[in-house]
Design a protein around this motif. Structure first.
Motif, PDB file in Angstrom:
ATOM      1  N   ASN A 196     -22.071 -13.312  51.407  1.00  0.00           N
ATOM      2  CA  ASN A 196     -21.679 -12.783  50.104  1.00  0.00           C
ATOM      3  C   ASN A 196     -21.553 -13.912  49.088  1.00  0.00           C
ATOM      4  OD1 ASN A 196     -21.413 -10.124  51.136  1.00  0.00           O
ATOM      5  ND2 ASN A 196     -19.385 -10.649  51.932  1.00  0.00           N
ATOM      6  N   LYS A 197     -21.967 -13.617  47.867  1.00  0.00           N
ATOM      7  CA  LYS A 197     -21.839 -14.602  46.809  1.00  0.00           C
ATOM      8  C   LYS A 197     -20.365 -14.808  46.453  1.00  0.00           C
ATOM      9  CE  LYS A 197     -24.678 -14.503  43.308  1.00  0.00           C
ATOM     10  NZ  LYS A 197     -25.320 -14.115  42.011  1.00  0.00           N
ATOM     11  N   VAL A 198     -19.941 -16.064  46.398  1.00  0.00           N
ATOM     12  CA  VAL A 198     -18.594 -16.395  45.934  1.00  0.00           C
ATOM     13  C   VAL A 198     -18.692 -16.545  44.423  1.00  0.00           C
ATOM     14  CG1 VAL A 198     -16.659 -17.997  46.108  1.00  0.00           C
ATOM     15  CG2 VAL A 198     -18.055 -17.504  48.124  1.00  0.00           C
ATOM     16  N   LEU A 199     -18.263 -15.536  43.721  1.00  0.00           N
ATOM     17  CA  LEU A 199     -18.517 -15.415  42.290  1.00  0.00           C
ATOM     18  C   LEU A 199     -17.927 -16.578  41.491  1.00  0.00           C
ATOM     19  CD1 LEU A 199     -17.734 -11.602  41.915  1.00  0.00           C
ATOM     20  CD2 LEU A 199     -20.003 -12.675  42.007  1.00  0.00           C
ATOM     21  N   ASP A 200     -18.642 -16.924  40.437  1.00  0.00           N
ATOM     22  CA  ASP A 200     -18.159 -17.872  39.432  1.00  0.00           C
ATOM     23  C   ASP A 200     -17.952 -19.275  39.990  1.00  0.00           C
ATOM     24  OD1 ASP A 200     -17.579 -18.232  36.712  1.00  0.00           O
ATOM     25  OD2 ASP A 200     -15.430 -18.134  37.073  1.00  0.00           O
ATOM     26  N   THR A 201     -18.839 -19.713  40.877  1.00  0.00           N
ATOM     27  CA  THR A 201     -18.777 -21.088  41.382  1.00  0.00           C
ATOM     28  C   THR A 201     -20.022 -21.881  40.963  1.00  0.00           C
ATOM     29  OG1 THR A 201     -19.708 -20.356  43.507  1.00  0.00           O
ATOM     30  CG2 THR A 201     -17.309 -20.505  43.340  1.00  0.00           C
ATOM     31  N   LEU A 202     -20.751 -21.389  39.975  1.00  0.00           N
ATOM     32  CA  LEU A 202     -21.939 -22.066  39.472  1.00  0.00           C
ATOM     33  C   LEU A 202     -21.546 -23.156  38.467  1.00  0.00           C
ATOM     34  CD1 LEU A 202     -23.637 -19.565  36.959  1.00  0.00           C
ATOM     35  CD2 LEU A 202     -21.273 -19.415  37.752  1.00  0.00           C
ATOM     36  N   TYR A 203     -22.446 -24.118  38.258  1.00  0.00           N
ATOM     37  CA  TYR A 203     -22.145 -25.203  37.324  1.00  0.00           C
ATOM     38  C   TYR A 203     -23.408 -25.975  36.975  1.00  0.00           C
ATOM     39  CZ  TYR A 203     -22.400 -28.211  41.467  1.00  0.00           C
ATOM     40  OH  TYR A 203     -22.824 -28.855  42.605  1.00  0.00           O
ATOM     41  N   ARG A 204     -23.305 -26.752  35.907  1.00  0.00           N
ATOM     42  CA  ARG A 204     -24.356 -27.692  35.513  1.00  0.00           C
ATOM     43  C   ARG A 204     -23.675 -28.895  34.880  1.00  0.00           C
ATOM     44  NH1 ARG A 204     -28.729 -24.982  32.034  1.00  0.00           N
ATOM     45  NH2 ARG A 204     -29.295 -24.189  34.110  1.00  0.00           N
ATOM     46  N   ALA A 205     -24.121 -30.111  35.225  1.00  0.00           N
ATOM     47  CA  ALA A 205     -23.447 -31.309  34.718  1.00  0.00           C
ATOM     48  C   ALA A 205     -24.402 -32.482  34.686  1.00  0.00           C
ATOM     49  CB  ALA A 205     -22.245 -31.648  35.605  1.00  0.00           C
ATOM     50  N   GLN A 206     -24.125 -33.420  33.781  1.00  0.00           N
ATOM     51  CA  GLN A 206     -24.859 -34.687  33.757  1.00  0.00           C
ATOM     52  C   GLN A 206     -23.935 -35.800  33.307  1.00  0.00           C
ATOM     53  OE1 GLN A 206     -27.630 -35.213  30.262  1.00  0.00           O
ATOM     54  NE2 GLN A 206     -27.540 -32.965  30.261  1.00  0.00           N
ATOM     55  N   GLY A 224     -18.157 -22.850  36.350  1.00  0.00           N
ATOM     56  CA  GLY A 224     -17.327 -21.715  36.717  1.00  0.00           C
ATOM     57  C   GLY A 224     -16.084 -22.145  37.478  1.00  0.00           C
ATOM     58  N   PHE A 225     -14.985 -21.442  37.230  1.00  0.00           N
ATOM     59  CA  PHE A 225     -13.719 -21.681  37.927  1.00  0.00           C
ATOM     60  C   PHE A 225     -13.234 -20.338  38.460  1.00  0.00           C
ATOM     61  CE2 PHE A 225     -14.197 -25.410  35.460  1.00  0.00           C
ATOM     62  CZ  PHE A 225     -13.486 -26.414  36.105  1.00  0.00           C
ATOM     63  N   ALA A 226     -13.597 -20.062  39.719  1.00  0.00           N
ATOM     64  CA  ALA A 226     -13.307 -18.754  40.300  1.00  0.00           C
ATOM     65  C   ALA A 226     -11.826 -18.456  40.350  1.00  0.00           C
ATOM     66  CB  ALA A 226     -13.913 -18.670  41.705  1.00  0.00           C
ATOM     67  N   ASN A 227     -10.985 -19.486  40.492  1.00  0.00           N
ATOM     68  CA  ASN A 227      -9.550 -19.256  40.656  1.00  0.00           C
ATOM     69  C   ASN A 227      -8.759 -19.482  39.366  1.00  0.00           C
ATOM     70  OD1 ASN A 227      -9.681 -22.034  40.490  1.00  0.00           O
ATOM     71  ND2 ASN A 227      -8.951 -22.422  42.572  1.00  0.00           N
ATOM     72  N   GLN A 228      -9.449 -19.452  38.225  1.00  0.00           N
ATOM     73  CA  GLN A 228      -8.788 -19.520  36.924  1.00  0.00           C
ATOM     74  C   GLN A 228      -9.187 -18.310  36.078  1.00  0.00           C
ATOM     75  OE1 GLN A 228      -6.465 -21.535  36.050  1.00  0.00           O
ATOM     76  NE2 GLN A 228      -6.658 -23.297  37.412  1.00  0.00           N
ATOM     77  N   LEU A 264     -10.448 -20.965  52.230  1.00  0.00           N
ATOM     78  CA  LEU A 264      -9.980 -22.322  51.951  1.00  0.00           C
ATOM     79  C   LEU A 264      -8.457 -22.335  51.844  1.00  0.00           C
ATOM     80  CD1 LEU A 264     -12.607 -23.174  49.203  1.00  0.00           C
ATOM     81  CD2 LEU A 264     -12.530 -24.147  51.508  1.00  0.00           C
ATOM     82  N   PRO A 265      -7.764 -23.046  52.731  1.00  0.00           N
ATOM     83  CA  PRO A 265      -6.293 -23.070  52.658  1.00  0.00           C
ATOM     84  C   PRO A 265      -5.768 -23.707  51.377  1.00  0.00           C
ATOM     85  CG  PRO A 265      -7.093 -24.651  54.279  1.00  0.00           C
ATOM     86  CD  PRO A 265      -8.270 -23.839  53.870  1.00  0.00           C
ATOM     87  N   LEU A 266      -6.593 -24.515  50.712  1.00  0.00           N
ATOM     88  CA  LEU A 266      -6.210 -25.140  49.440  1.00  0.00           C
ATOM     89  C   LEU A 266      -7.029 -24.574  48.286  1.00  0.00           C
ATOM     90  CD1 LEU A 266      -6.007 -28.881  50.606  1.00  0.00           C
ATOM     91  CD2 LEU A 266      -4.223 -27.139  50.656  1.00  0.00           C
ATOM     92  N   GLY A 267      -7.586 -23.385  48.482  1.00  0.00           N
ATOM     93  CA  GLY A 267      -8.539 -22.846  47.517  1.00  0.00           C
ATOM     94  C   GLY A 267      -7.966 -21.976  46.428  1.00  0.00           C
ATOM     95  N   GLY A 268      -6.731 -21.510  46.585  1.00  0.00           N
ATOM     96  CA  GLY A 268      -6.202 -20.571  45.607  1.00  0.00           C
ATOM     97  C   GLY A 268      -6.864 -19.208  45.741  1.00  0.00           C
ATOM     98  N   VAL A 269      -6.650 -18.350  44.756  1.00  0.00           N
ATOM     99  CA  VAL A 269      -7.154 -16.977  44.818  1.00  0.00           C
ATOM    100  C   VAL A 269      -8.375 -16.827  43.923  1.00  0.00           C
ATOM    101  CG1 VAL A 269      -4.879 -16.057  45.322  1.00  0.00           C
ATOM    102  CG2 VAL A 269      -5.644 -16.164  42.956  1.00  0.00           C
ATOM    103  N   SER A 270      -9.204 -15.818  44.220  1.00  0.00           N
ATOM    104  CA  SER A 270     -10.413 -15.586  43.444  1.00  0.00           C
ATOM    105  C   SER A 270     -10.140 -14.553  42.352  1.00  0.00           C
ATOM    106  CB  SER A 270     -11.559 -15.114  44.346  1.00  0.00           C
ATOM    107  OG  SER A 270     -12.711 -14.849  43.559  1.00  0.00           O
ATOM    108  N   ILE A 271      -9.938 -15.039  41.146  1.00  0.00           N
ATOM    109  CA  ILE A 271      -9.767 -14.142  40.005  1.00  0.00           C
ATOM    110  C   ILE A 271     -11.095 -13.480  39.662  1.00  0.00           C
ATOM    111  CG2 ILE A 271      -9.169 -14.079  37.551  1.00  0.00           C
ATOM    112  CD1 ILE A 271      -7.219 -16.372  38.088  1.00  0.00           C
TER     113      ILE A 271
END
Length: 711
Positions: free
Chosen positions: A203-213, A241-245, A675-682
């Motif tokens: 399953n896709k873990v929503l809102d964990t995409l990103y782009r950076a340079q 993306g910040f799934a837990n914010q 993830l025990p340190l992952g927080g919740v998926s908003i």
């Protein structure tokens, strides 16, 4: 006192826990009469093959991470996270300029740019850095290299690339250097792009995409006694993306400059550094995976100077004197939305002309007392001043009267809270006094004992002290914990004061065939900044969607832990190569003293076993990680329990002249785990609220390939 070499992080097995809680060792016994001191740093091996976040390399030195964005996870040392961990990037102290700490210091540098790094956990020298109680992480990309001729010409370069299947991640790193015997110019760049990853169930873990340079340009000039280095940096993150914010990052644009100067004298050495860093940060929504409409903006600047003078007292002792100055400025506002009665007509001013200024002086004495005993002790005094100007709410609350009592109450509360805040004292000063004593005693050629004591302090950050909004919407925009709760600041917070004791015993076989190191530590914290419940709220009206509004408060807390490291050479032959087994077990506990309630995001018992083979140009590794179930949770933050899990990873790497190739499979058996340190998926909650606030799940199986070519 000679600092004679660097040791690859692959072989670090916690020889000096008091100095770095098990990750750095300043003493190696050569023989009974000749004892040389070594400062050990992590040093990247085939570093250009490492791309993206520096999380993997720091994980080898015992750093845990609280889940955030793809390049913005927050480091945790000895159960303490956030600003309690001081992070230096090329010696610069960068501040997370965001109410959710979406742009922490480590997000400003890519792994391929890192030349050296070190972790100083728990008991640390006062020169390592102040305003922290957990320890210091230092990553360094400034490493000038020179040629042997006076002509400025091509020196070296590289191109690296990596692909990961679990998130369709593409990463690229490039570098180029020209040099002479006195000049060196270096460019390094890094590009990352990834979709949202899949978990072990596919399953896709929503809102964990990103782009950076990230880009850096470094110039250096030297002669026989001195060196000047100037580095320019630029970062652009168009989205993360910040799934837990509740919010995502929609832009992070930064520019920075660092100037370092070093000069050696007959019996002393002078080091100076000036840092400037500016960032424009925006939060909002950019993806269908988590939708909404609310802009938030932040402008911030870090300016600092550091001056250190090391005086040689005799052949075995030195005195280090230092002065440091840090000035951080920030404006945080939420633009009004045109036509919105709730979020208008005014801009919501969260932090107005915020200032956090630090001035520090320290003195540190270091001595090789005899061929068995090494000592480091120091005192650091620091003045921290925080200020903010007046703030304002979206409106005065009167315009909401026709929208129902709940809207009227929350809006009016913010208007009243802004008025109360503006009439209160907003200028606070803390005086921090850090003291440390570190000792290493070589019992025999093969046994050593390390002891350390420290008093360390941290002053509240601007969000802990000055986040004034009290409504559900305003308070849930504050917090870097990934727990979906809301936070209200407290101008009356005191600085945290931690007293830590640490001890490590290490034993090595006479033929170096094995090594064992055991570390225990205990930390007592006065005025630990935790949070108490003000009220609760439920946006969805379901039994599993309740959250809390909390206010930062000072409590006393206790943390303690133990770590065991083992290394054993198993077998060696020309036909099958060299086989090495490494294992470690780590346990950490933390609680509030007033209620005995567990502290938030304490990682449960975990262990890792690694079997490696070096045969010719090939390096093969099989690793197994086990993490225990998390049953000790913070009930105030409604922290979820998690189940135990096992992960198996397999990798192989080979080098042919200038080309290095790597292939790996992470989470080989595609295990689903939370993830025990992952927080919740908003993000998941917004897609389907019936499941409530589920824990963020980890990555499923991924096939990763990477290549690096040096030229």
């Amino acid at each position: 006192m000679a600092y004679i070499k660097r040791i690859q992080h692959t072989y670090l097995l916690s020889p000096l826990a008091l100095l770095i809680s098990g990750f750095l060792s300043p003493v190696v016994l050569a023989d009974d009469n000749d004892l040389e001191v070594i400062e050990v740093h992590g040093h990247t091996q085939n570093k250009h093959l490492s791309l993206g976040s520096s999380e993997a390399m720091l994980g080898h030195l015992g750093v845990d991470f609280s889940a955030a964005g793809g390049v913005s996870n927050l480091p945790i040392l000895n159960g303490l996270m956030g600003d309690r961990v001081k992070v230096f990037v090329d010696g610069a102290d960068l501040t997370a300029a965001c109410a959710n700490q979406m742009n922490p210091p480590l997000s400003y540098i890519s792994a391929n740019q890192v030349a050296a790094y070190k972790v100083v956990a728990g008991v640390s020298p006062v020169s390592a850095g102040g305003d922290n109680i957990a320890g210091v992480i230092s990553v360094n990309s400034i490493s000038p290299q020179y040629s042997e001729t006076s002509e400025l010409a091509w020196h070296s370069g590289y191109v690296s690339a990596k692909y990961s299947s679990v998130d369709n991640g593409r990463k690229l790193g490039v570098g180029a250097r020209i040099a002479s015997d006195t000049l060196s110019f270096d460019y390094q760049g890094a590009f990352s792009d990834a979709n949202s990853y899949e978990d072990g169930k596919g399953n896709k873990v929503l809102d964990t995409l990103y782009r950076a340079q990230n880009h850096s340009l470094t110039g250096a000039i030297r002669d026989e006694k001195q060196q000047l280095v100037v580095k320019l940096t630029h970062q652009k993150i168009p989205f993360q993306g910040f799934a837990n914010q509740y919010m995502d990052m929609t832009d992070n644009t930064s520019y920075g400059a660092i100037a370092q100067y070093k000069r050696s004298f007959e019996s002393s050495e002078l080091q100076g550094q000036v840092n400037w860093h500016s960032v424009k940060h925006e939060m909002g929504f950019f993806s269908k995976e988590k939708t909404g409409m609310m802009p938030m903006k932040t402008d911030a600047k870090d300016i600092s100077t550091q001056l250190k003078w090391r005086l040689t007292l005799d052949k075995n002792s030195s005195l280090l004197l230092g002065q440091e100055y840090y000035n951080y400025r920030i404006d945080d506002w939420w633009p009004a939305i045109e036509g919105s009665t709730m979020m208008g007509p005014n801009d919501y001013i969260n932090i107005n002309n915020g200032k956090r200024e630090r001035i520090a002086l320290f003195a540190e004495y270091e001595s090789q007392i005899n061929n068995k005993l090494w000592l480091n002790t120091g005192v650091r005094v620091e003045r921290v001043n925080t200020q903010v100007d007046e703030v304002q709410a979206y409106n005065d609350g009167m315009s909401m009267m026709d929208m129902g009592s709940m809207s009227t109450m929350t809006t009016a509360n913010n208007a009243l809270a802004a008025n109360d805040f503006n009439n209160a004292d907003r200028d606070k000063t803390d005086t921090l006094v850090d003291v440390n004593v570190l000792a290493n005693y070589q019992i025999t050629l093969y046994d050593e004992l390390q002891l350390g004591l420290a008093r360390k302090n941290r002053a509240p950050n601007l969000y802990e002290r000055y986040s004034w909004g009290v409504s559900n919407m305003a308070s849930t925009m504050i917090g870097w914990y990934g727990d979906a709760n809301g936070y209200i600041g407290n101008p009356n917070l005191n600085a945290e004061t931690a007293h830590t004791i640490s001890a490590t015993y290490s034993k090595t076989a006479k033929d170096d065939a094995w090594r064992v190191s055991a570390n225990v530590w205990y930390t007592d914290i006065n005025d630990y900044i935790d949070a108490n419940i003000v009220r609760n709220f439920n946006s969805y009206g379901l039994a599993n969607t309740t959250r809390n509004i909390l206010q930062f408060t000072n409590v006393d807390a206790t943390l303690y832990g133990a770590k065991l490291d083992i290394s054993k050479s198993l077998y060696q032959s020309k036909q099958f190569g060299e086989w090495l087994l490494k294992a470690n077990v780590t346990s950490t506990r933390g609680k509030r003293d007033d209620t005995n309630q567990p502290l938030y995001q304490i990682k449960p018992l975990h262990t890792e076993l690694t079997l490696s083979q070096q045969i010719g140009v090939f390096e093969n590794t099989l690793s197994w990680e086990w993490v225990d179930s998390k049953s000790r949770v913070d009930v105030n933050r409604l922290e979820n329990q998690t189940s135990s899990y096992n992960l198996v990873n397999l990798s192989s790497k080979t080098t042919f002249n200038a080309l290095t190739l790597s292939a790996e499979v992470t989470n080989l058996f595609d295990v689903f785990y939370e993830l025990p340190l992952g927080g919740v998926s908003i993000a998941a909650l917004k897609q389907n609220n019936s499941a409530g606030f589920t824990q963020l799940s980890g990555q499923g199986r991924s096939f990763n390939i990477s290549a690096s070519y040096a030229f």
